[in-house]
Scaffold this motif. Structure first.
Motif, PDB file in Angstrom:
ATOM      1  N   SER A   4       6.247   2.389   1.368  1.00  0.00           N
ATOM      2  CA  SER A   4       6.083   2.812   2.755  1.00  0.00           C
ATOM      3  C   SER A   4       5.297   4.112   2.806  1.00  0.00           C
ATOM      4  CB  SER A   4       7.445   2.999   3.419  1.00  0.00           C
ATOM      5  OG  SER A   4       8.117   1.759   3.538  1.00  0.00           O
ATOM      6  N   ASN A  80       2.459  -0.606   5.207  1.00  0.00           N
ATOM      7  CA  ASN A  80       3.824  -0.239   5.588  1.00  0.00           C
ATOM      8  C   ASN A  80       3.915   1.203   6.077  1.00  0.00           C
ATOM      9  OD1 ASN A  80       5.113  -2.770   4.824  1.00  0.00           O
ATOM     10  ND2 ASN A  80       4.689  -2.161   2.712  1.00  0.00           N
ATOM     11  N   GLU A  82       5.340   3.952   8.318  1.00  0.00           N
ATOM     12  CA  GLU A  82       6.562   4.143   9.092  1.00  0.00           C
ATOM     13  C   GLU A  82       6.471   5.294  10.080  1.00  0.00           C
ATOM     14  OE1 GLU A  82      10.312   4.146   7.153  1.00  0.00           O
ATOM     15  OE2 GLU A  82       9.757   2.601   5.711  1.00  0.00           O
ATOM     16  N   TYR A 125      -0.094  -1.211  16.267  1.00  0.00           N
ATOM     17  CA  TYR A 125       0.371  -1.472  14.897  1.00  0.00           C
ATOM     18  C   TYR A 125       1.893  -1.416  14.846  1.00  0.00           C
ATOM     19  CZ  TYR A 125       1.322  -0.538   9.950  1.00  0.00           C
ATOM     20  OH  TYR A 125       1.832  -0.563   8.672  1.00  0.00           O
ATOM     21  N   GLU A 128       3.492  -4.388  16.640  1.00  0.00           N
ATOM     22  CA  GLU A 128       3.456  -5.603  15.832  1.00  0.00           C
ATOM     23  C   GLU A 128       4.551  -5.596  14.775  1.00  0.00           C
ATOM     24  OE1 GLU A 128       0.304  -8.003  12.958  1.00  0.00           O
ATOM     25  OE2 GLU A 128      -0.439  -6.596  14.468  1.00  0.00           O
ATOM     26  N   ARG A 129       4.807  -4.422  14.212  1.00  0.00           N
ATOM     27  CA  ARG A 129       5.864  -4.292  13.208  1.00  0.00           C
ATOM     28  C   ARG A 129       7.258  -4.339  13.839  1.00  0.00           C
ATOM     29  NH1 ARG A 129       6.743   0.131  10.370  1.00  0.00           N
ATOM     30  NH2 ARG A 129       7.174  -0.883   8.386  1.00  0.00           N
TER      31      ARG A 129
END
Length: 214
Positions: A4, A80, A82, A125, A128-129
């Motif tokens: 991440s 990934n 965060e 983004y 979508e996650r």
């Protein structure tokens, strides 16, 4: 699975390093985006000694096209992400009466407009996650303006307004938005840069406060 990542926009050699080290020490890959390539390379070199992985992306924060291209590259390369921390600010020693149109606009572009552009790009983004985090670095000058820092006082006031409005807009959606307001007492050393950086990680972890004032 890829590690991440945490994006830090505007990572200077001092506080930027502490931010990067705090999150990197927790296992995150650090993506540095900013104008000061020398400072970012210095940070990257120091972090490599602690086995913290970094990537550097130079960008002209006053140019929205460059911002779109740069962050677009990051989003393609880092699967990934965060958290994005927006820490960039334009500093200028100037009183209100001496602040010119061009100076105000130039500083606003870096301190506020670029933050808005980065946010506009990364929100889809995170949508979508299904989750994501954005933390802005604010300043006590937003509510207690400093005569010799008229431009930054204006910019931090606008950024605070934007950040808190954005936090309200996305409350309950999985996208967490917050502001760390660093007052002059802490800018002057009441808390060390290391201690302030830890507050960012606490905020990122707890995700239930939209502004902390240090």
């Amino acid at each position: 699975m890829a590690k991440s990542s945490v994006i830090i926009v505007g990572a200077g050699a001092a506080f930027g390093y502490e931010l990067a080290k705090e999150f990197g020490s927790k296992g995150y890959k650090i993506v540095l985006i900013g104008r000061n390539v020398k400072a970012m390379k210095e940070i990257s070199g120091r972090l490599s000694n602690d086995s913290i992985t970094t990537e550097i992306y130079p960008v002209n924060l006053a140019n929205p096209q460059y911002i779109r291209e740069t962050l677009g590259q990051v989003l393609k390369s880092e699967p990934n992400i965060e958290l994005m921390i927006y820490n960039a600010v334009a500093r200028r020693n100037c009183s209100p009466s001496n602040l010119s149109w061009s100076e105000a606009m130039d500083d606003f572009a870096v301190s506020v407009a670029a933050a808005i552009e980065f946010t506009k790009i990364i929100i889809p983004y995170f949508r979508e996650r299904g989750c994501g985090n954005i933390i802005f670095t604010g300043g006590g000058v937003a509510t207690d303006p400093v005569l010799s820092a008229a431009s930054m006082s204006l910019a931090k006031a606008a950024l605070r307004n934007y950040a808190l409005n954005l936090a309200a807009e996305f409350r309950g959606t999985g996208i967490f938005v917050a502001l760390v307001t660093i007052t002059e007492k802490n800018g002057g050393g009441k808390l060390t840069a290391t201690e302030v950086a830890k507050k960012y990680f606490e905020l990122f972890t707890i995700r239930n406060i939209n502004e902390i004032i240090l």
